[in-house]
Motif scaffolding. Sequence first.
Motif, PDB file in Angstrom:
ATOM      1  N   GLN A 295      48.767  32.890  79.618  1.00  0.00           N
ATOM      2  CA  GLN A 295      47.393  33.353  79.450  1.00  0.00           C
ATOM      3  C   GLN A 295      47.045  34.456  80.440  1.00  0.00           C
ATOM      4  OE1 GLN A 295      44.273  30.637  78.174  1.00  0.00           O
ATOM      5  NE2 GLN A 295      45.649  28.908  78.564  1.00  0.00           N
ATOM      6  N   ALA A 296      47.572  34.365  81.660  1.00  0.00           N
ATOM      7  CA  ALA A 296      47.298  35.413  82.653  1.00  0.00           C
ATOM      8  C   ALA A 296      47.925  36.734  82.233  1.00  0.00           C
ATOM      9  CB  ALA A 296      47.832  34.986  84.021  1.00  0.00           C
ATOM     10  N   ILE A 297      49.142  36.675  81.712  1.00  0.00           N
ATOM     11  CA  ILE A 297      49.789  37.903  81.233  1.00  0.00           C
ATOM     12  C   ILE A 297      48.999  38.470  80.057  1.00  0.00           C
ATOM     13  CG2 ILE A 297      51.838  38.799  80.059  1.00  0.00           C
ATOM     14  CD1 ILE A 297      53.489  36.869  81.807  1.00  0.00           C
ATOM     15  N   GLY A 298      48.534  37.604  79.160  1.00  0.00           N
ATOM     16  CA  GLY A 298      47.716  38.072  78.045  1.00  0.00           C
ATOM     17  C   GLY A 298      46.440  38.737  78.517  1.00  0.00           C
ATOM     18  N   LEU A 299      45.796  38.129  79.507  1.00  0.00           N
ATOM     19  CA  LEU A 299      44.555  38.687  80.059  1.00  0.00           C
ATOM     20  C   LEU A 299      44.796  40.078  80.641  1.00  0.00           C
ATOM     21  CD1 LEU A 299      42.044  36.747  82.315  1.00  0.00           C
ATOM     22  CD2 LEU A 299      42.843  39.000  82.977  1.00  0.00           C
ATOM     23  N   LEU A 300      45.856  40.217  81.438  1.00  0.00           N
ATOM     24  CA  LEU A 300      46.160  41.512  82.057  1.00  0.00           C
ATOM     25  C   LEU A 300      46.548  42.546  81.008  1.00  0.00           C
ATOM     26  CD1 LEU A 300      48.160  40.284  85.188  1.00  0.00           C
ATOM     27  CD2 LEU A 300      45.821  41.149  85.137  1.00  0.00           C
ATOM     28  N   ARG A 301      47.249  42.118  79.981  1.00  0.00           N
ATOM     29  CA  ARG A 301      47.628  43.055  78.912  1.00  0.00           C
ATOM     30  C   ARG A 301      46.393  43.558  78.169  1.00  0.00           C
ATOM     31  NH1 ARG A 301      51.124  40.723  74.705  1.00  0.00           N
ATOM     32  NH2 ARG A 301      51.117  42.879  73.947  1.00  0.00           N
TER      33      ARG A 301
ATOM     34  N   GLY B  30      43.073  45.457  91.346  1.00  0.00           N
ATOM     35  CA  GLY B  30      42.139  46.489  90.923  1.00  0.00           C
ATOM     36  C   GLY B  30      42.032  46.577  89.416  1.00  0.00           C
ATOM     37  N   VAL B  31      41.796  47.788  88.914  1.00  0.00           N
ATOM     38  CA  VAL B  31      41.716  48.041  87.474  1.00  0.00           C
ATOM     39  C   VAL B  31      43.142  48.085  86.935  1.00  0.00           C
ATOM     40  CG1 VAL B  31      40.982  49.669  85.702  1.00  0.00           C
ATOM     41  CG2 VAL B  31      39.562  49.293  87.723  1.00  0.00           C
ATOM     42  N   MET B  32      43.484  47.180  86.055  1.00  0.00           N
ATOM     43  CA  MET B  32      44.872  47.001  85.651  1.00  0.00           C
ATOM     44  C   MET B  32      45.475  48.265  85.042  1.00  0.00           C
ATOM     45  SD  MET B  32      47.240  44.833  85.878  1.00  0.00           S
ATOM     46  CE  MET B  32      48.963  44.925  85.370  1.00  0.00           C
TER      47      MET B  32
ATOM     48  N   VAL C 145      40.367  43.165  88.341  1.00  0.00           N
ATOM     49  CA  VAL C 145      40.768  41.767  88.153  1.00  0.00           C
ATOM     50  C   VAL C 145      39.993  40.883  89.119  1.00  0.00           C
ATOM     51  CG1 VAL C 145      42.702  40.139  88.367  1.00  0.00           C
ATOM     52  CG2 VAL C 145      43.063  42.385  87.304  1.00  0.00           C
ATOM     53  N   GLU C 146      39.789  41.391  90.333  1.00  0.00           N
ATOM     54  CA  GLU C 146      39.108  40.605  91.364  1.00  0.00           C
ATOM     55  C   GLU C 146      37.661  40.316  90.984  1.00  0.00           C
ATOM     56  OE1 GLU C 146      42.772  42.038  92.724  1.00  0.00           O
ATOM     57  OE2 GLU C 146      41.102  43.248  91.947  1.00  0.00           O
ATOM     58  N   SER C 147      36.993  41.278  90.349  1.00  0.00           N
ATOM     59  CA  SER C 147      35.607  41.048  89.942  1.00  0.00           C
ATOM     60  C   SER C 147      35.530  39.985  88.849  1.00  0.00           C
ATOM     61  CB  SER C 147      34.969  42.357  89.450  1.00  0.00           C
ATOM     62  OG  SER C 147      35.588  42.820  88.254  1.00  0.00           O
ATOM     63  N   LEU C 148      36.522  39.951  87.983  1.00  0.00           N
ATOM     64  CA  LEU C 148      36.563  38.938  86.935  1.00  0.00           C
ATOM     65  C   LEU C 148      36.778  37.542  87.535  1.00  0.00           C
ATOM     66  CD1 LEU C 148      38.744  40.830  84.305  1.00  0.00           C
ATOM     67  CD2 LEU C 148      36.312  40.295  84.110  1.00  0.00           C
ATOM     68  N   LEU C 149      37.678  37.460  88.502  1.00  0.00           N
ATOM     69  CA  LEU C 149      37.933  36.167  89.139  1.00  0.00           C
ATOM     70  C   LEU C 149      36.684  35.659  89.856  1.00  0.00           C
ATOM     71  CD1 LEU C 149      41.519  36.760  90.590  1.00  0.00           C
ATOM     72  CD2 LEU C 149      40.879  35.601  88.478  1.00  0.00           C
TER      73      LEU C 149
END
Length: 695
Positions: free
Chosen positions: A482-488, A558-560, A499-503
């Motif tokens: 799921q994490a790989i899917g999110l980053l993709r 940061g921004v992926m 990514v940090e703002s989402l977390l």
Amino acid sequence: MAKDILVEIGLEELPARFVDDAEKQLLQNTQTWLKEQRINYETIASFSTPRRLAVEISGVAESQQSVREEVKGPAEKIAKDENGEWTKAAIGFSKGQGKTVDDIYTKDVKGTSYIFVENQVIGKDTQELLPAFKGIIESISFPKNMRWAEQSLRYARPVRWIVALFGDEVIPFEIAGVKTGNKTYGHRFLGDEVTLTSPANYVRALEEQYVIADPQRRQQLIADGLADLEDEHGFQIPEDHELLQEVRNLVEYPTVFTGSFDSAYLNLPEDVLTTSMKEHQRYFPVKDTNDKLLPYFVSVRNGDDHAIETVKKGNEKVLRARLSDAQFFFEEDQKQTIDYYLNKLERIVFQEKLGTISDKVKRIRKITEQLSQWLALDGKVQADAARAAEICKFDLPTNMVNEFTNLQGIIGETYALNAGENKEVAHAIAEHYLPVQADGKLPETREGAMVSLADKLDTIVGCIEAGLIPSGSHDPYGLRRQAIGLLRILHERNWNMTVESLLELAQSLYLDTGIEQSDQEKAGTELDQFFKQRAAYLLKSVTAGQDIIQAVLHDDIGVMAYTMAKAEELSKQRNNPEFTPIQEALVRTLNLAGKTERFKIDPAMFQTASEKELYDALQETKEAFRHTNEQQDAHQALQQLGRLAQPIHAFFDQNMVMSDDAALRENRLSLVNNIAALIRSYADLSVIEWKQQFA
């Protein structure tokens, strides 16, 4: 004279998904063992069916290779006394190796002289070594192992027979109470016991007993059978490589045949029909040339074509029962409203520490609404995304999903459309489960992508907050996938959010729930590490080396999309000779930074023109770099930093940075710190192995 080896493990039927990996392990472990034992051979081949795993090795040498090996003894200062005579330590060492002190020689090892002797190891007879093959069989691991009866061996299925031949001689050993021999067994119903006289006869002897030992040949026979049916009936059988591989591992002697079902069932959603056929029965669905599903299926019998019509009718009967159930579930489900199912979610636990599915859905909606605001989407898209988030899990309590669990979301889309939801909302429900695999298809719509991201973010943060961190192969909630899917999704969509703002967003929602959580600071660190590991995995896909990955992930992800772009840019510049002067200037600055904690610069203290020029260049570059950074232009941002190279070189050439004058030194170091901070906001270039340096 060379001989052949055959080892076959006869088993109760293995699950189809176990077969390929077990065969691969047997082959690789055999190759490794032969190499370690210094046993030469000509060729090696592996075989597998649901009831057997086998390896055949041709042209095997009758003895190991003899080798010369160097044996290290004590240090020379211990081996010799003050008169240069051999000590008891040296004499004992040489004697222990079957040598004399006359055979001793010395070599330097990391600055210390040691004594050595050289031995010739005479190869043993291969036949003497072969009983150790037992360890290769026992080393095969399966996704699920079991202990059978009173045996200590843990294996996927009970071992029923073992063939082990070296030429025409049996290799003696025993596993789980089963002794090796030269007898194998054909097809469970069509074949007989076979006595093998030679490994070379293995494949032919089995085929005579209705067993095709080569899985690739079985697969080709099935594929050819499918093609023949297409030609005969004029329909299309959609290619499905995974199903084809699975079916080949369910049969030992494939015979392809076709069957039919009542066309009235075509009123069911296509995914329901294909799932009933593929997932439950391992049938191949059939379509016409316009890609429309037809009331036929194709199956593969484990055997010949004897009484194939009876087999066909039996399969039709089984499928008819499944489709009848599906029809009943489909009709019953739609007697209830979406709200009815949403209420049922309040009684379904997501995870005992994280509340119900209903609680999860509320968090998904809040995250989705925040994403919509950050992305400044228009009102309709925001409303559709929020509605999709609100009802994204409503199909979980339905009869259909209970029966066909892999249709979650897909059934949700169908039922939502039937309940009057618009197509954007309905499709987002189906898409929010994507990607199903780490490298699978991503959501195509913004609404689907947002709900997918929100769902995955909530699951990952919630589980790690609750201490449910994946370890080894244990990842029951699929957090890595799921994490790989999110980053993709973030990368593919090029969404300008870190990514940090989402977390932080997801963590804040859990803080508001009152659910007992683990240590917040520790959870934050674990989330950071967890996502950085997944980001590193994706960065490798753009051929980024480990050093470049470390450079762009030295601080935040940061921004992926921007992080991926920076990694690509640095990978290009790594081997660019024209970039060398820039790299040297920037890395030299980074290496000197941190000598002081001070960042305040006093231009009045500059003593040379080069100091002022570098300071002025920094002020100009800051603004230009900030603009390209905001635009996420990785190439132009690095080019802006490159503008500092010439004044940096001049500054270091014309100034003693570490001046004896403390105030002057601190001011110059402050200038260095400011430049280094700007560079690091792009990447830590100091950890990159710049290839052109070694050209």
